[in-house]
Design an enzyme around this catalytic site. Structure first.
Site, PDB file in Angstrom:
ATOM      1  N   TYR A 299       0.953  -1.233  -0.047  1.00 50.71           N
ATOM      2  CA  TYR A 299      -0.054   0.053  -0.047  1.00 50.71           C
ATOM      3  C   TYR A 299       0.975   1.306   0.010  1.00 50.71           C
ATOM      4  O   TYR A 299       1.721   1.703   0.973  1.00 50.71           O
ATOM      5  CB  TYR A 299      -0.896  -0.106   1.388  1.00 50.71           C
ATOM      6  CG  TYR A 299      -1.950   1.065   1.342  1.00 50.71           C
ATOM      7  CD1 TYR A 299      -2.190   2.039   0.111  1.00 50.71           C
ATOM      8  CD2 TYR A 299      -2.571   1.397   2.310  1.00 50.71           C
ATOM      9  CE1 TYR A 299      -3.217   2.742   0.296  1.00 50.71           C
ATOM     10  CE2 TYR A 299      -3.656   2.198   2.616  1.00 50.71           C
ATOM     11  CZ  TYR A 299      -3.877   2.994   1.705  1.00 50.71           C
ATOM     12  OH  TYR A 299      -4.870   4.005   1.523  1.00 50.71           O
TER      13      TYR A 299
ATOM     14  N   LYS B 143      -1.535  -1.389  -3.762  1.00 45.24           N
ATOM     15  CA  LYS B 143      -2.933  -0.489  -3.823  1.00 45.24           C
ATOM     16  C   LYS B 143      -2.051   0.856  -3.906  1.00 45.24           C
ATOM     17  O   LYS B 143      -1.270   1.365  -3.275  1.00 45.24           O
ATOM     18  CB  LYS B 143      -3.580  -0.666  -2.603  1.00 45.24           C
ATOM     19  CG  LYS B 143      -4.406   0.568  -2.022  1.00 45.24           C
ATOM     20  CD  LYS B 143      -5.393   0.468  -1.048  1.00 45.24           C
ATOM     21  CE  LYS B 143      -6.332   1.455  -0.965  1.00 45.24           C
ATOM     22  NZ  LYS B 143      -6.813   1.523   0.586  1.00 45.24           N
TER      23      LYS B 143
END
Length: 303
Positions: free
Chosen positions: A143, A171
């Site tokens: 992330y 992500k």
């Protein structure tokens, strides 16, 4: 589709909701409401849920609570959707314990964010993430959200992490789609949109899916967008993006995503209370009224 993209879709799904953590008025976690919400989101079109992420108020929830939430949601919908657990902390050993707890309680994968606030060197970021990856046998989605963490996952360490067999996806919430396009081509990692208002751009550039906050109220629309991009129907995907833009603004444009997602869910009757933990502050009556008016205008909330 590349082998790694196919693995990522199998492990993480294509439309994940970064799920809020429902709470009772006293701030304790409402596990029953969480299971009901998870069921609703999967019924609406999500094939993945991210628990204990930032939208789930991960900085202010604690290990036993995180584990109990994961276990309950896996039991409720784990046979229908992929359950990914956040393993974020600026303390590496703490993040390792969170990841290991997620594995013990049945999570299908972990979401690992760069360490926030203490702003380590890039080598420090690499060692932090690598240690978490090595601590479990679960697939990993990285992330990258430097606006929150204060430190980015740089190109050199992303390339190194991409060599690990269990690191499958990113992500990306950097807001930099062109850079992400180059990175996904270079590393072979599967990319997921981490910015609701850029989901169409990410998908059109090769992302395999979305991890969405706005999906709390429009998961089905995101599922259709992903499907339309996959079949080459860009025109319909563009129409969906136009339709979703004011929804994104209503949920994400007025304040912190967890606050307004919970407020929207309370208005829809999907959770009993919009309670958040300090330092977040729940939407007040004026904000709730404004949000209700906007959701009614969009046809999401009944008149």
């Amino acid at each position: 589709m590349s082998t790694r993209n196919a693995r990522a879709l199998a492990e993480f799904g294509s439309v994940s909701v970064a799920m809020v953590t429902p709470m009772h008025p006293d701030g304790s976690i409402d596990v029953d409401a969480a299971c009901a919400l998870a069921t609703r989101l999967v019924d609406d079109g999500a094939d993945g849920l991210v628990l204990n992420g930032t939208t789930g108020e991960s900085p202010t929830t604690h290990q036993p609570e995180k584990d109990a939430l994961v276990r309950a949601v896996v039991d409720a919908v784990g046979h229908r959707a992929r359950i990914v657990a956040g393993a974020g902390s600026n303390d590496t050993q703490h993040a390792v314990r969170i990841a290991q707890g997620a594995e013990r309680t049945g999570a299908h994968g972990v979401l690992v964010v760069s360490p926030y606030y203490n702003r380590p060197s890039q080598e420090g970021v690499y060692r932090h993430i690598h240690q978490i990856v090595e601590s479990v046998d679960l697939p990993v989605m990285l992330y990258d959200i430097p606006g929150r963490t204060g430190v980015a996952i740089g190109d050199e360490i992303l390339d190194r992490l991409a060599q690990h067999d269990r690191v499958l996806a990113v992500k990306d919430a950097t807001g930099d789609v062109p850079a992400g396009f180059e990175r996904m081509r270079r590393t072979g990692l599967a990319f997921y949109s981490g910015d609701d208002n850029l989901s169409l751009a990410w998908l059109a550039h090769g992302a395999v899916g979305v991890v969405s906050v706005v999906g709390h109220v429009v998961a089905g629309a995101y599922a259709e967008m992903v499907e339309r991009i996959g079949t080459g129907d860009l025109s319909r995907a563009q129409d969906l993006a136009v339709e979703l833009a004011p929804v994104c603004d209503a949920i994400m444009g007025a304040g912190q995503g967890a606050v307004y997602a919970k407020a929207a869910l309370e208005l829809l009757g999907a959770i009993p209370h919009r309670t958040v933990r300090s330092p977040l502050v729940e939407a007040d009556e004026s904000e709730l009224t404004d949000l209700a008016e906007r959701l009614r205008a969009l046809g999401i909330l009944a008149a």
